[in-house]
Design a protein around this motif. Structure first.
Motif, PDB file in Angstrom:
ATOM      1  N   HIS A 208     -30.520  14.755  47.118  1.00 50.17           N
ATOM      2  CA  HIS A 208     -29.458  16.160  45.346  1.00 50.17           C
ATOM      3  C   HIS A 208     -29.401  17.961  46.231  1.00 50.17           C
ATOM      4  CE1 HIS A 208     -32.070  14.167  41.952  1.00 50.17           C
ATOM      5  NE2 HIS A 208     -30.399  13.858  42.564  1.00 50.17           N
TER       6      HIS A 208
ATOM      7  N   ASN B 122     -25.233  17.810  43.935  1.00 46.89           N
ATOM      8  CA  ASN B 122     -26.181  18.882  43.225  1.00 46.89           C
ATOM      9  C   ASN B 122     -25.937  18.566  41.654  1.00 46.89           C
ATOM     10  OD1 ASN B 122     -28.225  21.492  43.191  1.00 46.89           O
ATOM     11  ND2 ASN B 122     -26.585  22.117  43.716  1.00 46.89           N
ATOM     12  N   TYR B 123     -27.031  19.070  40.827  1.00 52.55           N
ATOM     13  CA  TYR B 123     -27.428  19.437  39.383  1.00 52.55           C
ATOM     14  C   TYR B 123     -27.085  20.946  39.667  1.00 52.55           C
ATOM     15  CZ  TYR B 123     -29.256  14.608  38.431  1.00 52.55           C
ATOM     16  OH  TYR B 123     -29.720  13.019  38.444  1.00 52.55           O
TER      17      TYR B 123
ATOM     18  N   ASN C  59     -33.507  20.299  44.453  1.00 51.47           N
ATOM     19  CA  ASN C  59     -31.998  20.658  42.894  1.00 51.47           C
ATOM     20  C   ASN C  59     -31.982  21.589  42.480  1.00 51.47           C
ATOM     21  OD1 ASN C  59     -30.469  19.411  42.137  1.00 51.47           O
ATOM     22  ND2 ASN C  59     -31.524  17.321  40.735  1.00 51.47           N
ATOM     23  N   ASN C  60     -30.458  22.032  42.449  1.00 49.19           N
ATOM     24  CA  ASN C  60     -29.922  22.840  41.692  1.00 49.19           C
ATOM     25  C   ASN C  60     -29.639  24.236  42.615  1.00 49.19           C
ATOM     26  OD1 ASN C  60     -30.612  22.231  39.065  1.00 49.19           O
ATOM     27  ND2 ASN C  60     -32.246  21.912  39.549  1.00 49.19           N
TER      28      ASN C  60
END
Length: 313
Positions: free
Chosen positions: A282, A299-300, A289-290
């Motif tokens: 991610h 990516n989130y 992530n993020n």
């Protein structure tokens, strides 16, 4: 006949009464022995009742191919150092202390399965007095077993694993023998019956040949196989899944717009799962992530919106 007259006379006298002494000593000896046995039995029972103790050590081994992260948990007693992560192939150990709670150690811990919408869970009830009890659950595609957990300040072992050798969620027996699927309810049967005959190969590197058995193809590094499904699991909003790296992926948008998702969601999810196949996490080359400045379909959130548009620095 005078024996009865002297029965029970003071010890040490002469005559018939003296002959009753051995019987009286025997009775006293039996009584003393009975008292001694009762005392030992009570002591043994007391020791057995205290065998659980106030400490409980948990060993959790992850033999699956997925990392686990700490999920919802609750327990009594003093704070414990629960593991935030149990990587694939690793073992984590922690000790619980009731810290004066008369119930002993009582609690539940769950672990999230990396990049899957499900969890595995273990629970314990290890009282200060009496036997300990445990429960463990695993979602489909996985198994969890337990050993030990009794005795004074016990240690209990949990082992989490895939339900098949290749960790693909397909039972080994299906690959060896084939399987018959009832199209009415989806139930599986090993004996021939009306329905669909499902042939299963040994994984992404092999196919069944014409005469049975498995033949390697070497296609995994080149070909990718995609399945468009409704949902991975009933009641979950997961949009898809894919191994990192791998050669297959699933897009499942049944919980999205019109139960199929928008065009952007379809494109974004497909690219996201394909990225996992190509060994992307991610966060690109990091499993983070993020990231606020990482404009990528990997990516989130929301990855589906990042399949189109422009980025500015």
């Amino acid at each position: 006949m005078n024996t009865l007259r002297y029965h029970g006379a003071a010890v040490g006298g002469r005559g018939p009464a003296a002959r009753t002494r051995p019987a009286r000593i025997t009775a006293l000896g039996v009584a003393a022995l009975a008292v001694a046995l009762l005392t030992l039995a009570a002591a043994g029972a007391s020791a057995a009742a205290q065998r659980a103790g106030t400490l409980l050590t948990v060993r959790f081994t992850n033999n699956s191919d997925r990392d686990l992260t700490l999920g919802p948990n609750s327990y009594n007693g003093c704070p414990a150092a629960l593991p935030e992560r149990v990587n694939a192939g690793a073992t984590a150990t922690w000790t619980l202390d009731a810290c004066g709670d008369p119930r002993g150690n009582v609690g539940t811990v769950s672990f999230n399965i990396y990049r899957e919408p499900s969890r595995t869970q273990i629970s314990w009830d290890a009282p200060v007095v009496g036997d300990s009890s445990y429960t463990q659950t695993a979602p489909g595609g996985y198994v969890i077993s337990r050993s030990g957990g009794q005795g004074f300040n016990p240690t209990v072992d949990f082992t989490f694993d895939c339900n098949s050798t290749t960790c693909d969620g397909i039972p080994d027996s299906w690959k060896r023998n084939g399987i018959y699927i009832n199209p009415a309810d989806g139930s599986a049967h090993t004996a021939p019956a009306p329905g669909i005959n499902l042939h299963v190969d040994a994984g992404p590197n092999s196919v069944m040949n014409d005469v049975g058995g498995f033949t390697g193809t070497g296609r995994a590094p080149i070909f990718h196989y995609a399945i468009s499904a409704h949902n991975l699991q009933a009641g979950t909003p997961s949009s898809g899944i894919a191994p990192t790296p791998g050669s297959d992926l699933i897009v499942s948008l049944g919980s999205f717009a019109n139960q199929v998702g928008t065009v952007a969601e379809q494109a974004g999810t497909f690219l996201h799962e394909l990225g996992h196949n190509l060994n992307l996490e991610h966060g690109g080359d990091q499993n983070v992530n993020n990231k606020p400045q990482y404009y990528s379909v990997m990516n989130y959130p929301p990855r589906t919106a990042r399949s189109t548009g422009t980025a500015t620095a």
